[in-house]
Enzyme design. Sequence first.
Site, mmCIF file in Angstrom:
data_model
loop_
_atom_site.group_PDB
_atom_site.id
_atom_site.type_symbol
_atom_site.label_atom_id
_atom_site.label_comp_id
_atom_site.label_asym_id
_atom_site.label_seq_id
_atom_site.Cartn_x
_atom_site.Cartn_y
_atom_site.Cartn_z
ATOM 1 N N GLU A 40 9.452 2.182 10.595
ATOM 2 C CA GLU A 40 10.824 2.782 10.800
ATOM 3 C C GLU A 40 9.498 4.547 10.609
ATOM 4 O O GLU A 40 9.194 5.090 9.731
ATOM 5 C CB GLU A 40 11.441 2.940 9.172
ATOM 6 C CG GLU A 40 11.781 1.818 9.111
ATOM 7 C CD GLU A 40 13.282 1.328 9.948
ATOM 8 O OE1 GLU A 40 13.496 2.241 10.624
ATOM 9 O OE2 GLU A 40 13.453 0.414 10.203
ATOM 10 N N GLY A 88 6.716 5.683 7.997
ATOM 11 C CA GLY A 88 5.682 6.214 8.082
ATOM 12 C C GLY A 88 6.136 7.530 9.812
ATOM 13 O O GLY A 88 6.704 7.691 9.898
ATOM 14 N N GLY A 105 2.454 5.639 12.786
ATOM 15 C CA GLY A 105 3.341 4.033 13.260
ATOM 16 C C GLY A 105 2.587 3.579 15.220
ATOM 17 O O GLY A 105 2.422 2.437 14.919
ATOM 18 N N CYS A 135 13.645 11.869 6.180
ATOM 19 C CA CYS A 135 13.331 10.534 7.965
ATOM 20 C C CYS A 135 14.401 11.703 8.465
ATOM 21 O O CYS A 135 15.073 11.458 9.691
ATOM 22 C CB CYS A 135 13.219 9.384 7.924
ATOM 23 S SG CYS A 135 14.257 8.662 7.005
ATOM 24 N N LYS A 154 0.885 -1.400 0.057
ATOM 25 C CA LYS A 154 -0.144 -0.146 -0.153
ATOM 26 C C LYS A 154 0.499 0.803 -0.146
ATOM 27 O O LYS A 154 1.579 1.740 0.750
ATOM 28 C CB LYS A 154 -1.103 -0.077 1.189
ATOM 29 C CG LYS A 154 -1.616 1.114 1.327
ATOM 30 C CD LYS A 154 -1.442 2.179 1.956
ATOM 31 C CE LYS A 154 -2.626 2.865 2.030
ATOM 32 N NZ LYS A 154 -2.018 4.745 1.245
HETATM 33 P P1 NAD Z 1 2.094 9.057 7.466
HETATM 34 O O1 NAD Z 1 2.464 8.343 8.152
HETATM 35 O O2 NAD Z 1 1.355 9.837 7.449
HETATM 36 O O3 NAD Z 1 1.352 7.476 5.907
HETATM 37 C C1 NAD Z 1 2.454 6.322 5.748
HETATM 38 C C2 NAD Z 1 1.673 5.672 5.102
HETATM 39 O O4 NAD Z 1 0.502 5.157 6.150
HETATM 40 C C3 NAD Z 1 0.960 5.580 3.887
HETATM 41 O O5 NAD Z 1 0.746 4.805 3.053
HETATM 42 C C4 NAD Z 1 -0.349 6.086 4.999
HETATM 43 O O6 NAD Z 1 -1.595 6.075 4.018
HETATM 44 C C5 NAD Z 1 -0.359 5.184 5.356
HETATM 45 N N1 NAD Z 1 -1.697 5.184 7.174
HETATM 46 C C6 NAD Z 1 -1.379 6.516 6.958
HETATM 47 N N2 NAD Z 1 -3.238 6.088 8.216
HETATM 48 C C7 NAD Z 1 -3.254 4.504 8.152
HETATM 49 C C8 NAD Z 1 -3.545 3.890 9.173
HETATM 50 N N3 NAD Z 1 -3.971 4.200 10.618
HETATM 51 N N4 NAD Z 1 -3.046 2.627 9.278
HETATM 52 C C9 NAD Z 1 -2.537 1.593 8.292
HETATM 53 N N5 NAD Z 1 -1.955 3.073 7.135
HETATM 54 C C10 NAD Z 1 -2.141 4.046 7.955
HETATM 55 O O7 NAD Z 1 3.608 10.091 6.501
HETATM 56 P P2 NAD Z 1 3.999 10.176 5.210
HETATM 57 O O8 NAD Z 1 3.353 11.124 5.193
HETATM 58 O O9 NAD Z 1 3.444 9.590 4.507
HETATM 59 O O10 NAD Z 1 5.963 9.691 5.582
HETATM 60 C C11 NAD Z 1 6.107 11.156 6.488
HETATM 61 C C12 NAD Z 1 6.861 9.979 7.736
HETATM 62 O O11 NAD Z 1 7.610 8.798 7.096
HETATM 63 C C13 NAD Z 1 7.937 11.061 8.357
HETATM 64 O O12 NAD Z 1 7.359 11.438 9.495
HETATM 65 C C14 NAD Z 1 9.182 10.997 8.364
HETATM 66 O O13 NAD Z 1 10.122 10.807 9.029
HETATM 67 C C15 NAD Z 1 8.647 9.255 7.896
HETATM 68 N N6 NAD Z 1 10.041 8.326 7.373
HETATM 69 C C16 NAD Z 1 11.001 7.530 7.811
HETATM 70 C C17 NAD Z 1 11.734 7.064 7.130
HETATM 71 C C18 NAD Z 1 12.598 5.661 7.591
HETATM 72 O O14 NAD Z 1 13.129 4.999 7.237
HETATM 73 N N7 NAD Z 1 12.472 5.816 9.439
HETATM 74 C C19 NAD Z 1 11.495 6.509 5.312
HETATM 75 C C20 NAD Z 1 10.979 7.766 5.073
HETATM 76 C C21 NAD Z 1 10.234 8.914 6.180
#
Ligand code: NAD
Length: 491
Positions: A248, A226, A231, A282, A173
């Site tokens: 992550e 995310g 998370g 991130c 997804k």
């Molecule tokens: P997000 O948490 O909004 O979304 C991440 C994913 O989760 C998306 O596909 C989203 O549709 C899905 N999602 C949303 N709600 C959900 C739920 N209730 N249940 C399951 N899935 C759900 O994050 P974002 O805005 O897409 O990304 C930015 C974040 O990602 C930042 O905090 C960044 O630091 C982090 N990030 C971390 C790493 C790492 O490796 N540590 C790498 C890249 C990005």
Amino acid sequence: MKKYGLFINGKWIDSSDGRTFETINPANGSVLARFAQATAEDVEKAIDAAQRSFSTWKGYPAPKRGEILLKAASIMRVRKDELGELVTQEMGKIIAEGLGDVQEAIDFLEYISGEGRRLFGETTPSELPNKFCMTLRQPVGVVGCITPWNFPIAVPCWKLGAALVSGNTVVYKPSSLTPLCAAILLEIFDEAGLPPGVLNMVTGPGEIVGRTIVEHKNVKAISFTGGVDTGKDVYLRAARSLKRIGLELGGKNPQIIMHDAHIDLAVEGVLFGAFGTAGQRCTATSRLIVHKSVYSIVLEKLLSKTKALKMGNPLDPLVDVGPVSCEEQKQKILNYVKIGIDEGAKLLCGGKQLSAGDYQKGFFIEPTIFETQHGLRITKEEIFGPVLVAIKVKNYEEAIKIANDVDYGLSASIYTSDINTAYRAIDDLETGITYINAPTIGAEVHLPFGGIKGTGNGTREAGTTAIEEFTELKTVFIDYSGRLQKAQILD
Ligand code: NAD
């Protein structure tokens, strides 16, 4: 306009209620493509397809699984320019970084394809005669891979590559901001020869699509990248069915500049770390912690270089900083600028959105630097945009104390010419990744990647650790003595 369905059991299909959504170019607001919006029932179909194809895929010799991933990498090599442009158009990072995103995916798929010829277990002597002991790795089953938008090709490939080479089938997804990159990726894996049902993709809102994957009893593992709030929700829901979970999450990464640092190198480092990908990594540098003896010169050089950064169309190779990913992200960042000002931080440069002329329909925010004390919200919370806070410190101890005083623990960097200080920092910095005389960004795929504290739950992607999230370790005892032998019990 091109329209993409859900990819289930090797076929593109519409969502069962016919609903769709669009993805746009954040530099100019133009619509790129239209996508099926999956219902919970559609997601269940994808899980079902993955479940049905599991025994076939598990039965493929692992080197053959690796060969398919290698084929996908070679298709990506041929299409690299096109894919790089696609990343830039859909996510907004500048073209050099769009190409870098694709290269990282290629590097990882090439690396992990070799895991098909390793997937090592251990052998060890038994405590009993004529008995043999070993461990071996087995796939977990159906795996849910949920990804963010900021690395729309590389991050999915880290997850899909490791999950697939290990023999799992996948329901993937992607973020709703970058489904086009995901769809093209699926076409490439399909062309590389994955059997139907082994890799399925469902697009749509996280609360429906992501949550259905996370809660489904037939999904045995979740690999999630995310934000921290999402998370935590994923962690709690997946725990109810005792799934394996890899998280992550975010970062609040510091770069420390000591009095004995190579100043120009350190300034170049923070410029790249803070404003590369418009701060939407991130691992982005969001805190600059500088020894008081070099603070003025560092800030002077940094401000002059920051003001000279060229913003604009990220496809233009002369542009340094592109747009942020979407309107919501833009508003969140501008809100943090306001919070910083309201809390009393001194705005040294930037802080505004650009909305005139060429910038009218895009989401552009000027590279922004605040000067402040440690402790304000902008020094502790992840902003995920081109916003840096500069903090002056009196010595190494204070620098480390501030660097560690956040909930996150992903990446940190220190610039110093003293080897003793460098080694002390490796011990003292509370992060999963530490750089010496290099920015907080710049992971290499053959090394483990991940954070501690609020950045996740301790799993590591990439490197030799990549398969751990996706494999069960089985312990095997083979007794060839021809009699009953009892461990620990004397005859
Ligand atoms: P997000 O948490 O909004 O979304 C991440 C994913 O989760 C998306 O596909 C989203 O549709 C899905 N999602 C949303 N709600 C959900 C739920 N209730 N249940 C399951 N899935 C759900 O994050 P974002 O805005 O897409 O990304 C930015 C974040 O990602 C930042 O905090 C960044 O630091 C982090 N990030 C971390 C790493 C790492 O490796 N540590 C790498 C890249 C990005």
